[in-house]
Enzyme design. Structure first.
Site, short mmCIF file in Angstrom:
data_model
loop_
_atom_site.label_atom_id
_atom_site.label_comp_id
_atom_site.label_asym_id
_atom_site.label_seq_id
_atom_site.Cartn_x
_atom_site.Cartn_y
_atom_site.Cartn_z
N ASP A 115 -4.32 -1.35 7.33
CA ASP A 115 -4.24 -1.35 8.79
C ASP A 115 -4.95 -2.59 9.31
O ASP A 115 -5.89 -3.08 8.68
CB ASP A 115 -4.89 -0.09 9.36
CG ASP A 115 -4.07 1.17 9.11
OD1 ASP A 115 -2.83 1.08 9.03
OD2 ASP A 115 -4.67 2.26 9.00
N ASP B 214 3.24 1.64 11.43
CA ASP B 214 2.88 2.76 12.31
C ASP B 214 3.59 2.63 13.66
O ASP B 214 4.05 3.61 14.22
CB ASP B 214 1.37 2.81 12.53
CG ASP B 214 0.59 3.05 11.25
OD1 ASP B 214 1.14 3.64 10.30
OD2 ASP B 214 -0.59 2.63 11.20
#
Length: 165
Positions: free
Chosen positions: A112, A128
């Site tokens: 991330d 995402d």
């Protein structure tokens, strides 16, 4: 059939973009941790996540791989005929799902790198975003279908039944 194949290629393209951005994040952000992007709004922040959104199911790699794999297999729906909005939604869900699935299978964690500074929100990535936008479009598509069906029933119910106009 051609539309289905093009849809799968589009999902593969999104997966490739996701993997390239994660590679960039690993090379550029891992050594420094974070870099400002839009001051006080968004920064690039390197984080490895072994769960899903909000770190739910953290440490449940096998379950996450299975669930994501099933969702990606559902993406084979891209080969069937469907409305454009639903097709776009599935392309996004499959592309993002495969991107995160690759990370989970390869390393056990997802890279991330997007951190919103103006709200308390988990660090996330391009995959995402694809998944969330895709799910939102699926919901919108479902609501629009329900609305069309409701209008069709209303029109059918208000039409004369004895053949007179």
């Amino acid at each position: 059939m051609l539309v289905g194949i093009l849809s799968i290629l589009a999902a593969a393209g999104l997966t490739l973009v996701d993997q390239l951005i994660k590679l960039w994040a690993t090379v550029e952000l891992l050594p420094v941790g974070s870099k400002p992007f839009i001051p006080h709004v968004l920064e690039f922040y390197y984080l490895l996540n072994d769960g899903m959104s909000f770190s739910m199911l953290s440490g449940k790699r096998t379950l996450l791989v299975i669930v994501t794999g099933v969702a990606v297999l559902a993406g084979m729906l891209l080969l069937r005929k469907m409305p454009r909005l639903e097709r776009a939604a599935w392309i996004l869900v499959v592309g993002g799902g495969v991107g995160n699935l690759i990370d989970r299978i390869r390393t056990g964690v997802v890279v991330d790198y997007l951190n919103c500074l103006f709200i308390n929100f988990p660090v996330f990535n391009f995959a995402d975003v694809c998944i969330c936008v895709g799910v939102g479009l699926l919901v919108l598509s479902l609501l629009l279908d329900m609305r069309r069906e409701q209008k069709a029933k209303q029109q059918k119910g208000s039409a004369p039944t004895d053949g007179t106009a």
